[in-house]
Motif scaffolding. Structure first.
Motif, PDB file in Angstrom:
ATOM      1  N   ASN A   1     -30.823  32.726 -19.235  1.00 20.04           N
ATOM      2  CA  ASN A   1     -29.949  33.846 -19.584  1.00 20.04           C
ATOM      3  C   ASN A   1     -30.182  34.936 -18.545  1.00 20.04           C
ATOM      4  OD1 ASN A   1     -30.561  33.176 -23.005  1.00 20.04           O
ATOM      5  ND2 ASN A   1     -28.599  32.987 -22.001  1.00 20.04           N
ATOM      6  N   HIS A   2     -29.511  34.824 -17.433  1.00 16.45           N
ATOM      7  CA  HIS A   2     -29.755  35.669 -16.270  1.00 16.45           C
ATOM      8  C   HIS A   2     -28.411  35.979 -15.621  1.00 16.45           C
ATOM      9  CE1 HIS A   2     -30.881  36.641 -12.120  1.00 16.45           C
ATOM     10  NE2 HIS A   2     -32.090  36.906 -12.554  1.00 16.45           N
ATOM     11  N   ALA A   3     -28.315  37.106 -14.937  1.00 10.56           N
ATOM     12  CA  ALA A   3     -27.046  37.500 -14.324  1.00 10.56           C
ATOM     13  C   ALA A   3     -26.489  36.427 -13.402  1.00 10.56           C
ATOM     14  CB  ALA A   3     -27.238  38.808 -13.554  1.00 10.56           C
ATOM     15  N   LEU A   4     -27.332  35.808 -12.558  1.00  5.34           N
ATOM     16  CA  LEU A   4     -26.839  34.795 -11.630  1.00  5.34           C
ATOM     17  C   LEU A   4     -26.276  33.593 -12.379  1.00  5.34           C
ATOM     18  CD1 LEU A   4     -26.569  33.864  -8.636  1.00  5.34           C
ATOM     19  CD2 LEU A   4     -28.746  32.677  -8.957  1.00  5.34           C
ATOM     20  N   ASP A   5     -27.007  33.108 -13.378  1.00  6.11           N
ATOM     21  CA  ASP A   5     -26.540  31.974 -14.172  1.00  6.11           C
ATOM     22  C   ASP A   5     -25.235  32.317 -14.894  1.00  6.11           C
ATOM     23  OD1 ASP A   5     -29.200  29.895 -14.741  1.00  6.11           O
ATOM     24  OD2 ASP A   5     -29.556  31.863 -13.892  1.00  6.11           O
TER      25      ASP A   5
ATOM     26  N   MET B   1     -47.165  42.324 -26.948  1.00  9.79           N
ATOM     27  CA  MET B   1     -46.398  43.296 -26.150  1.00  9.79           C
ATOM     28  C   MET B   1     -45.512  42.556 -25.148  1.00  9.79           C
ATOM     29  SD  MET B   1     -47.778  46.446 -23.775  1.00  9.79           S
ATOM     30  CE  MET B   1     -48.482  47.256 -25.200  1.00  9.79           C
ATOM     31  N   GLN B   2     -44.241  43.010 -25.054  1.00  9.07           N
ATOM     32  CA  GLN B   2     -43.309  42.360 -24.137  1.00  9.07           C
ATOM     33  C   GLN B   2     -43.702  42.615 -22.684  1.00  9.07           C
ATOM     34  OE1 GLN B   2     -39.236  43.528 -24.679  1.00  9.07           O
ATOM     35  NE2 GLN B   2     -38.470  42.244 -23.026  1.00  9.07           N
ATOM     36  N   LYS B   3     -43.633  41.550 -21.871  1.00  7.84           N
ATOM     37  CA  LYS B   3     -43.887  41.674 -20.447  1.00  7.84           C
ATOM     38  C   LYS B   3     -42.557  41.831 -19.725  1.00  7.84           C
ATOM     39  CE  LYS B   3     -45.947  39.371 -16.462  1.00  7.84           C
ATOM     40  NZ  LYS B   3     -46.634  38.139 -15.975  1.00  7.84           N
ATOM     41  N   PHE B   4     -42.410  42.935 -18.996  1.00  7.73           N
ATOM     42  CA  PHE B   4     -41.156  43.219 -18.315  1.00  7.73           C
ATOM     43  C   PHE B   4     -41.175  42.715 -16.878  1.00  7.73           C
ATOM     44  CE2 PHE B   4     -41.011  46.381 -21.731  1.00  7.73           C
ATOM     45  CZ  PHE B   4     -39.702  46.224 -22.162  1.00  7.73           C
TER      46      PHE B   4
ATOM     47  N   LEU C   1     -23.639  42.133 -20.048  1.00  6.40           N
ATOM     48  CA  LEU C   1     -24.687  42.040 -19.030  1.00  6.40           C
ATOM     49  C   LEU C   1     -25.987  42.689 -19.493  1.00  6.40           C
ATOM     50  CD1 LEU C   1     -25.484  41.096 -16.209  1.00  6.40           C
ATOM     51  CD2 LEU C   1     -24.520  43.222 -15.290  1.00  6.40           C
ATOM     52  N   GLN C   2     -25.888  43.677 -20.379  1.00  8.30           N
ATOM     53  CA  GLN C   2     -27.102  44.316 -20.904  1.00  8.30           C
ATOM     54  C   GLN C   2     -28.034  43.288 -21.552  1.00  8.30           C
ATOM     55  OE1 GLN C   2     -26.252  48.432 -22.874  1.00  8.30           O
ATOM     56  NE2 GLN C   2     -24.413  47.210 -23.199  1.00  8.30           N
ATOM     57  N   PHE C   3     -27.436  42.320 -22.241  1.00 13.56           N
ATOM     58  CA  PHE C   3     -28.201  41.297 -22.961  1.00 13.56           C
ATOM     59  C   PHE C   3     -29.039  40.460 -22.000  1.00 13.56           C
ATOM     60  CE2 PHE C   3     -28.381  37.027 -24.997  1.00 13.56           C
ATOM     61  CZ  PHE C   3     -29.043  37.371 -26.174  1.00 13.56           C
ATOM     62  N   TYR C   4     -28.531  40.234 -20.779  1.00 18.42           N
ATOM     63  CA  TYR C   4     -29.221  39.372 -19.816  1.00 18.42           C
ATOM     64  C   TYR C   4     -30.242  40.124 -18.976  1.00 18.42           C
ATOM     65  CZ  TYR C   4     -25.122  36.747 -21.178  1.00 18.42           C
ATOM     66  OH  TYR C   4     -24.145  36.130 -21.918  1.00 18.42           O
ATOM     67  N   CYS C   5     -30.331  41.444 -19.168  1.00 16.00           N
ATOM     68  CA  CYS C   5     -31.293  42.254 -18.413  1.00 16.00           C
ATOM     69  C   CYS C   5     -32.374  42.836 -19.315  1.00 16.00           C
ATOM     70  CB  CYS C   5     -30.568  43.405 -17.711  1.00 16.00           C
ATOM     71  SG  CYS C   5     -29.327  42.893 -16.532  1.00 16.00           S
ATOM     72  N   ARG C   6     -32.484  42.333 -20.529  1.00 12.75           N
ATOM     73  CA  ARG C   6     -33.378  42.957 -21.504  1.00 12.75           C
ATOM     74  C   ARG C   6     -34.853  42.810 -21.155  1.00 12.75           C
ATOM     75  NH1 ARG C   6     -31.411  38.253 -23.160  1.00 12.75           N
ATOM     76  NH2 ARG C   6     -32.667  36.779 -24.381  1.00 12.75           N
ATOM     77  N   ASN C   7     -35.186  41.948 -20.179  1.00 10.75           N
ATOM     78  CA  ASN C   7     -36.583  41.817 -19.763  1.00 10.75           C
ATOM     79  C   ASN C   7     -36.945  42.729 -18.587  1.00 10.75           C
ATOM     80  OD1 ASN C   7     -37.260  39.933 -21.729  1.00 10.75           O
ATOM     81  ND2 ASN C   7     -36.620  38.218 -20.451  1.00 10.75           N
ATOM     82  N   VAL C   8     -35.989  43.567 -18.190  1.00  9.04           N
ATOM     83  CA  VAL C   8     -36.241  44.609 -17.186  1.00  9.04           C
ATOM     84  C   VAL C   8     -36.288  45.943 -17.925  1.00  9.04           C
ATOM     85  CG1 VAL C   8     -35.326  45.784 -15.131  1.00  9.04           C
ATOM     86  CG2 VAL C   8     -35.065  43.298 -15.396  1.00  9.04           C
ATOM     87  N   ILE C   9     -37.224  46.809 -17.588  1.00  8.75           N
ATOM     88  CA  ILE C   9     -37.349  48.068 -18.329  1.00  8.75           C
ATOM     89  C   ILE C   9     -36.044  48.851 -18.245  1.00  8.75           C
ATOM     90  CG2 ILE C   9     -39.851  48.208 -18.082  1.00  8.75           C
ATOM     91  CD1 ILE C   9     -39.444  50.323 -15.935  1.00  8.75           C
TER      92      ILE C   9
ATOM     93  N   SER D   1     -39.920  43.149 -12.916  1.00 12.91           N
ATOM     94  CA  SER D   1     -39.464  44.185 -11.992  1.00 12.91           C
ATOM     95  C   SER D   1     -38.055  43.839 -11.531  1.00 12.91           C
ATOM     96  CB  SER D   1     -40.401  44.278 -10.789  1.00 12.91           C
ATOM     97  OG  SER D   1     -40.244  43.129  -9.957  1.00 12.91           O
ATOM     98  N   VAL D   2     -37.369  44.800 -10.951  1.00 10.93           N
ATOM     99  CA  VAL D   2     -36.034  44.558 -10.406  1.00 10.93           C
ATOM    100  C   VAL D   2     -36.088  43.482  -9.323  1.00 10.93           C
ATOM    101  CG1 VAL D   2     -34.114  45.584  -9.124  1.00 10.93           C
ATOM    102  CG2 VAL D   2     -35.213  46.863 -10.956  1.00 10.93           C
ATOM    103  N   ASP D   3     -37.105  43.557  -8.455  1.00  8.66           N
ATOM    104  CA  ASP D   3     -37.233  42.567  -7.381  1.00  8.66           C
ATOM    105  C   ASP D   3     -37.428  41.161  -7.939  1.00  8.66           C
ATOM    106  OD1 ASP D   3     -36.934  44.393  -5.334  1.00  8.66           O
ATOM    107  OD2 ASP D   3     -39.083  44.815  -5.199  1.00  8.66           O
ATOM    108  N   GLU D   4     -38.270  41.040  -8.964  1.00  8.06           N
ATOM    109  CA  GLU D   4     -38.494  39.732  -9.579  1.00  8.06           C
ATOM    110  C   GLU D   4     -37.205  39.198 -10.194  1.00  8.06           C
ATOM    111  OE1 GLU D   4     -43.145  39.946 -11.049  1.00  8.06           O
ATOM    112  OE2 GLU D   4     -41.587  40.931 -12.248  1.00  8.06           O
ATOM    113  N   TYR D   5     -36.488  40.063 -10.859  1.00  5.09           N
ATOM    114  CA  TYR D   5     -35.241  39.647 -11.515  1.00  5.09           C
ATOM    115  C   TYR D   5     -34.229  39.151 -10.489  1.00  5.09           C
ATOM    116  CZ  TYR D   5     -31.206  39.752 -14.628  1.00  5.09           C
ATOM    117  OH  TYR D   5     -30.081  39.397 -15.360  1.00  5.09           O
ATOM    118  N   LEU D   6     -34.016  39.917  -9.453  1.00  8.16           N
ATOM    119  CA  LEU D   6     -32.978  39.583  -8.474  1.00  8.16           C
ATOM    120  C   LEU D   6     -33.361  38.410  -7.581  1.00  8.16           C
ATOM    121  CD1 LEU D   6     -31.792  43.140  -7.369  1.00  8.16           C
ATOM    122  CD2 LEU D   6     -30.655  41.572  -8.944  1.00  8.16           C
TER     123      LEU D   6
END
Length: 276
Positions: free
Chosen positions: A176-180, A1-4, A216-224, A6-11
């Motif tokens: 593969n992240h928005a900041l990078d 199962m994929q582990k997502f 940008l959708q591609f780089y956020c795929r680990n956020v629900i 959180s928005v806070d973790e991502y940012l």
């Protein structure tokens, strides 16, 4: 199962600046000696005979435009493989990763810095580019001719992927992240256009405030899925600030590395009025 995430973790993702700046460019990695510049069918011959990679298991749509070149980056030289067909590009991704099946990559994805997983060239790092409009954006949207936009797209992709390699070797990471992606696209925009433009970046990301229909959708795929609009809004909010600060750095004749360091160390939440 994929582990997502959180928005806070991502940012929260950003890099720490090295305490002691190394002499740049860094020395080439040892695997560089495995590679040679080649064109057309000689690329496939080189893959087969010198690297022992099974290129014959795939059918190639455009062999004549295949290339192997070298790019000099602050992190050292890298081999650059160029294709001119998206199927060929996806097949190259499969071969370098030692896979028999071709991944279903979106047409907006036409570049990678690959840490090869194929046994024959394991851990060789390679830039892979496809010759196509950047982010699948049409020339008309940028008021450019198709030929000019293809040339600029190639310059943008090459500098973009070089920037990823530079963060990897100098800052110790590449994601593969928005900041990078902002960092790499910034250097790419400067190479192709001479500046970093926030609205141009929104176009490349497919970004419309808290909505996104592009890359940008591609780089956020680990956020629900239900939370991704918050990422889009955060990225949209910071782009104008980054563009202003990069312009100041350019006006003061700062180096590319100074721009990389500035963006790599940005803490996106610190610039947002709304916390998630």
């Amino acid at each position: 199962m994929q582990k997502f995430e959180s928005v806070d973790e991502y940012l929260a993702h950003c890099y720490n600046a090295p305490k002691n700046l190394p002499n740049l460019p860094l020395a080439d990695e040892d695997f560089i000696s495995n590679w040679k510049e080649r064109n057309g069918s000689e690329v496939l011959n080189f893959f087969n005979q010198n690297l022992h990679l099974p290129v014959d298991k795939f059918e190639w749509n455009n062999i004549s435009d295949l290339k192997i070149e070298f790019a000099q980056t602050s992190g050292g030289k890298l081999p650059v493989i160029t294709t001119a067909d998206h199927v060929d590009f996806r097949q190259m991704v499969a071969i370098l990763n030692g896979k028999d099946e071709v991944s279903d990559l979106p047409v907006t994805v036409n570049a990678f810095t690959i840490n090869a997983k194929a046994e024959q060239i394991y851990s060789n790092r390679v830039i892979l580019l496809n010759y196509a409009p950047y982010s699948n954006v049409s020339a008309e949207k940028l008021n450019l001719s198709k030929e000019d936009w293809l040339k600029k797209s190639h310059l943008l992709r090459l500098r973009h992927e070089s920037a990823h390699y530079e963060t990897l070797r100098i800052f110790g990471g590449m994601r593969n992240h928005a900041l990078d992606e902002i960092l790499a696209d910034c250097l790419g925009q400067i190479a192709a256009f001479g500046d970093f433009n926030a609205d141009r970046q929104r176009l490349f990301f497919g970004l419309h405030g808290n909505k996104c229909d592009g890359r940008l959708q591609f780089y956020c795929r680990n956020v629900i899925l239900e939370e991704r609009s918050k990422i889009y809004q955060a990225v949209d909010s910071i782009l104008d600030y980054i563009a202003r600060e990069v312009k100041k750095l350019q006006n003061s004749s700062s180096s590319d590395f100074a721009i990389i360091k500035f963006i790599a160390c940005q803490n996106i939440p610190s610039h947002l009025s709304e916390k998630f």
